[in-house]
Design a protein around this motif. Structure first.
Motif, PDB file in Angstrom:
ATOM      1  N   THR A   1       0.759  -1.265   0.016  1.00 39.53           N
ATOM      2  CA  THR A   1       0.031  -0.062   0.057  1.00 39.53           C
ATOM      3  C   THR A   1       0.962   1.004  -0.089  1.00 39.53           C
ATOM      4  O   THR A   1       2.190   1.415   0.523  1.00 39.53           O
ATOM      5  CB  THR A   1      -0.741   0.202   1.043  1.00 39.53           C
ATOM      6  N   LEU A   2       0.292   2.309  -0.335  1.00 40.98           N
ATOM      7  CA  LEU A   2       1.003   3.522  -0.390  1.00 40.98           C
ATOM      8  C   LEU A   2       1.613   3.828   1.047  1.00 40.98           C
ATOM      9  O   LEU A   2       2.767   4.643   1.129  1.00 40.98           O
ATOM     10  CB  LEU A   2       0.259   4.691  -0.854  1.00 40.98           C
ATOM     11  N   ASN A   3       1.153   3.442   2.137  1.00 35.70           N
ATOM     12  CA  ASN A   3       1.487   3.772   3.531  1.00 35.70           C
ATOM     13  C   ASN A   3       2.786   2.974   3.980  1.00 35.70           C
ATOM     14  O   ASN A   3       3.554   3.493   4.932  1.00 35.70           O
ATOM     15  CB  ASN A   3       0.525   3.200   4.536  1.00 35.70           C
ATOM     16  N   ASP A   4       3.198   2.247   2.696  1.00 38.83           N
ATOM     17  CA  ASP A   4       4.619   1.631   3.062  1.00 38.83           C
ATOM     18  C   ASP A   4       5.810   2.391   2.386  1.00 38.83           C
ATOM     19  O   ASP A   4       6.945   2.148   2.641  1.00 38.83           O
ATOM     20  CB  ASP A   4       4.597   0.133   2.367  1.00 38.83           C
ATOM     21  N   ALA A   5       5.394   3.519   1.816  1.00 35.24           N
ATOM     22  CA  ALA A   5       6.367   4.400   1.176  1.00 35.24           C
ATOM     23  C   ALA A   5       7.380   4.832   2.194  1.00 35.24           C
ATOM     24  O   ALA A   5       8.541   5.132   1.870  1.00 35.24           O
ATOM     25  CB  ALA A   5       5.751   5.727   0.581  1.00 35.24           C
ATOM     26  N   ALA A   6       7.021   5.281   3.444  1.00 38.81           N
ATOM     27  CA  ALA A   6       7.661   6.032   4.442  1.00 38.81           C
ATOM     28  C   ALA A   6       9.064   4.766   4.738  1.00 38.81           C
ATOM     29  O   ALA A   6      10.029   5.250   4.963  1.00 38.81           O
ATOM     30  CB  ALA A   6       7.027   6.102   5.716  1.00 38.81           C
ATOM     31  N   ALA A   7       8.727   3.569   4.717  1.00 38.91           N
ATOM     32  CA  ALA A   7       9.658   2.664   4.935  1.00 38.91           C
ATOM     33  C   ALA A   7      10.631   2.335   3.670  1.00 38.91           C
ATOM     34  O   ALA A   7      11.635   2.302   3.767  1.00 38.91           O
ATOM     35  CB  ALA A   7       9.165   1.237   5.397  1.00 38.91           C
ATOM     36  N   TYR A   8      10.071   2.088   2.425  1.00 39.75           N
ATOM     37  CA  TYR A   8      10.794   1.865   1.552  1.00 39.75           C
ATOM     38  C   TYR A   8      11.744   3.134   0.915  1.00 39.75           C
ATOM     39  O   TYR A   8      12.727   2.655   0.348  1.00 39.75           O
ATOM     40  CB  TYR A   8       9.705   1.863   0.226  1.00 39.75           C
TER      41      TYR A   8
ATOM     42  N   TRP B   1      15.294   2.780   1.952  1.00 40.37           N
ATOM     43  CA  TRP B   1      16.380   1.697   1.562  1.00 40.37           C
ATOM     44  C   TRP B   1      16.974   2.216   0.234  1.00 40.37           C
ATOM     45  O   TRP B   1      17.843   1.777  -0.401  1.00 40.37           O
ATOM     46  CB  TRP B   1      15.454   0.639   1.190  1.00 40.37           C
ATOM     47  N   GLY B   2      16.705   3.394  -0.466  1.00 40.61           N
ATOM     48  CA  GLY B   2      17.246   3.832  -1.655  1.00 40.61           C
ATOM     49  C   GLY B   2      18.679   4.260  -1.137  1.00 40.61           C
ATOM     50  O   GLY B   2      18.954   4.781  -0.034  1.00 40.61           O
ATOM     51  N   GLU B   3      19.622   4.341  -2.193  1.00 44.81           N
ATOM     52  CA  GLU B   3      20.852   4.743  -1.911  1.00 44.81           C
ATOM     53  C   GLU B   3      21.142   5.757  -3.019  1.00 44.81           C
ATOM     54  O   GLU B   3      21.457   5.466  -4.252  1.00 44.81           O
ATOM     55  CB  GLU B   3      22.047   3.749  -2.231  1.00 44.81           C
ATOM     56  N   PRO B   4      21.220   7.109  -2.868  1.00 44.55           N
ATOM     57  CA  PRO B   4      20.864   7.958  -1.797  1.00 44.55           C
ATOM     58  C   PRO B   4      19.173   7.542  -1.350  1.00 44.55           C
ATOM     59  O   PRO B   4      18.560   7.361  -2.118  1.00 44.55           O
ATOM     60  CB  PRO B   4      21.173   9.341  -1.844  1.00 44.55           C
ATOM     61  N   GLU B   5      18.902   7.963  -0.221  1.00 42.94           N
ATOM     62  CA  GLU B   5      17.561   7.960   0.287  1.00 42.94           C
ATOM     63  C   GLU B   5      16.511   8.727  -0.662  1.00 42.94           C
ATOM     64  O   GLU B   5      16.909   9.785  -1.108  1.00 42.94           O
ATOM     65  CB  GLU B   5      17.242   8.652   1.787  1.00 42.94           C
ATOM     66  N   THR B   6      15.528   7.905  -0.852  1.00 45.57           N
ATOM     67  CA  THR B   6      14.451   8.519  -2.061  1.00 45.57           C
ATOM     68  C   THR B   6      13.596   9.771  -1.259  1.00 45.57           C
ATOM     69  O   THR B   6      13.049   9.449  -0.159  1.00 45.57           O
ATOM     70  CB  THR B   6      13.566   7.414  -2.634  1.00 45.57           C
ATOM     71  N   PRO B   7      13.350  10.580  -2.182  1.00 42.26           N
ATOM     72  CA  PRO B   7      12.505  11.720  -1.405  1.00 42.26           C
ATOM     73  C   PRO B   7      11.005  11.247  -1.424  1.00 42.26           C
ATOM     74  O   PRO B   7      10.776  10.444  -2.058  1.00 42.26           O
ATOM     75  CB  PRO B   7      12.378  12.861  -2.492  1.00 42.26           C
TER      76      PRO B   7
ATOM     77  N   THR C   1       8.669  11.103  -4.466  1.00 40.31           N
ATOM     78  CA  THR C   1       9.233  10.290  -5.536  1.00 40.31           C
ATOM     79  C   THR C   1       8.739   8.803  -5.284  1.00 40.31           C
ATOM     80  O   THR C   1       8.463   8.164  -6.177  1.00 40.31           O
ATOM     81  CB  THR C   1      10.610  10.543  -5.711  1.00 40.31           C
ATOM     82  N   GLN C   2       8.858   8.318  -3.869  1.00 42.70           N
ATOM     83  CA  GLN C   2       8.712   7.126  -3.536  1.00 42.70           C
ATOM     84  C   GLN C   2       7.281   6.594  -3.791  1.00 42.70           C
ATOM     85  O   GLN C   2       6.654   5.705  -4.240  1.00 42.70           O
ATOM     86  CB  GLN C   2       9.300   6.681  -2.107  1.00 42.70           C
ATOM     87  N   VAL C   3       6.171   7.736  -3.285  1.00 45.80           N
ATOM     88  CA  VAL C   3       4.920   7.367  -3.510  1.00 45.80           C
ATOM     89  C   VAL C   3       4.579   7.383  -5.040  1.00 45.80           C
ATOM     90  O   VAL C   3       3.642   6.419  -5.286  1.00 45.80           O
ATOM     91  CB  VAL C   3       3.968   8.733  -2.810  1.00 45.80           C
ATOM     92  N   ALA C   4       4.975   8.138  -5.870  1.00 40.19           N
ATOM     93  CA  ALA C   4       4.936   8.278  -7.167  1.00 40.19           C
ATOM     94  C   ALA C   4       5.103   7.093  -7.925  1.00 40.19           C
ATOM     95  O   ALA C   4       4.569   6.312  -8.651  1.00 40.19           O
ATOM     96  CB  ALA C   4       5.506   9.478  -7.794  1.00 40.19           C
ATOM     97  N   LEU C   5       6.461   6.522  -7.501  1.00 43.56           N
ATOM     98  CA  LEU C   5       6.975   5.084  -7.980  1.00 43.56           C
ATOM     99  C   LEU C   5       5.731   3.857  -7.633  1.00 43.56           C
ATOM    100  O   LEU C   5       5.348   3.131  -8.394  1.00 43.56           O
ATOM    101  CB  LEU C   5       8.305   4.694  -7.307  1.00 43.56           C
ATOM    102  N   MET C   6       5.416   4.044  -6.464  1.00 43.44           N
ATOM    103  CA  MET C   6       4.637   3.116  -5.949  1.00 43.44           C
ATOM    104  C   MET C   6       2.977   2.884  -6.441  1.00 43.44           C
ATOM    105  O   MET C   6       2.508   2.016  -6.828  1.00 43.44           O
ATOM    106  CB  MET C   6       4.501   2.878  -4.116  1.00 43.44           C
ATOM    107  N   ARG C   7       2.746   4.395  -6.716  1.00 40.05           N
ATOM    108  CA  ARG C   7       1.294   4.676  -7.341  1.00 40.05           C
ATOM    109  C   ARG C   7       1.532   3.977  -8.769  1.00 40.05           C
ATOM    110  O   ARG C   7       0.478   3.263  -9.303  1.00 40.05           O
ATOM    111  CB  ARG C   7       1.092   6.180  -7.386  1.00 40.05           C
ATOM    112  N   LYS C   8       2.327   4.022  -9.423  1.00 41.32           N
ATOM    113  CA  LYS C   8       2.620   3.621 -10.760  1.00 41.32           C
ATOM    114  C   LYS C   8       2.566   1.908 -10.802  1.00 41.32           C
ATOM    115  O   LYS C   8       1.775   1.417 -11.407  1.00 41.32           O
ATOM    116  CB  LYS C   8       3.884   4.270 -11.302  1.00 41.32           C
ATOM    117  N   GLN C   9       3.237   1.660  -9.983  1.00 43.37           N
ATOM    118  CA  GLN C   9       3.329   0.072  -9.805  1.00 43.37           C
ATOM    119  C   GLN C   9       2.078  -0.403  -9.274  1.00 43.37           C
ATOM    120  O   GLN C   9       1.670  -1.464  -9.928  1.00 43.37           O
ATOM    121  CB  GLN C   9       4.520  -0.278  -8.443  1.00 43.37           C
ATOM    122  N   LEU C  10       1.456   0.113  -8.324  1.00 45.66           N
ATOM    123  CA  LEU C  10      -0.021  -0.287  -8.001  1.00 45.66           C
ATOM    124  C   LEU C  10      -1.012  -0.380  -9.122  1.00 45.66           C
ATOM    125  O   LEU C  10      -1.987  -1.142  -9.092  1.00 45.66           O
ATOM    126  CB  LEU C  10      -0.267   0.411  -6.676  1.00 45.66           C
TER     127      LEU C  10
END
Length: 159
Positions: free
Chosen positions: A12-19, A22-28, A31-40
């Motif tokens: 779910t999009l609520n997982d964005a905070a944890a995900y 994990w990026g190198e460097p950390e994902t804004p 940006t993470q929410v947008a990536l996950m929204r596209k995936q979902l």
């Protein structure tokens, strides 16, 4: 601890905070929410979050193609070395419906090679981006599934 249950649940999009951590460097965050929204929104893919107790320990995905499925897994840096990668991959295999499953693994990612080998995948070449293509056929898939008694739904797998 040992003997705990890891389970996969729908991402779910609520997982964005944890995900994003994990990026190198950390994902804004956005940006993470947008990536996950596209995936979902992708109808050919299902995305899962791996949870142990209250902790998010990684994620996995299944992508459907004509005649085969591709699985992918990721373990949170803080959770590595505890068997979560194998558990996530195994859960994904049990959810696959076709006779052929592939996993694309970077040549640098030795822990994921070991998981693929342990579960019966065979390396069979490279994709256009230089990932090693690992293939699991139906017979090997049945062997892998028999390693754990995994509920037919996305359930818990003992480590």
């Amino acid at each position: 601890g040992e003997g705990r249950l890891m389970r996969l649940r729908q991402m779910t999009l609520n997982d964005a905070a944890a995900y994003r951590l994990w990026g190198e460097p950390e994902t804004p965050h956005m940006t993470q929410v947008a990536l996950m929204r596209k995936q979902l929104a992708d109808r050919d893919e299902r995305a899962f979050t791996a949870v142990d107790g209250r902790s998010i320990v990684g994620h996995g995905r299944i992508r459907w193609f004509d005649g085969y499925e591709e699985i992918g897994w990721f373990v949170a840096p803080s959770a590595r070395g505890h068997g979560y990668g194998t558990s996530i991959a195994l859960c994904l295999i049990t959810l696959c419906r076709s006779e052929h499953v592939v996993a694309l693994v970077s040549p640098m990612n030795q822990p994921s090679w070991r998981i693929a080998k342990r579960l019966g995948f065979q390396p069979c070449g490279f994709d256009g981006l230089g990932h090693i293509v690992w293939h699991l056929d139906a017979r090997e898939m049945r062997n892998a599934r028999s390693l754990f008694a995994v509920p037919s739904d996305v359930g818990a797998v003992a480590r």
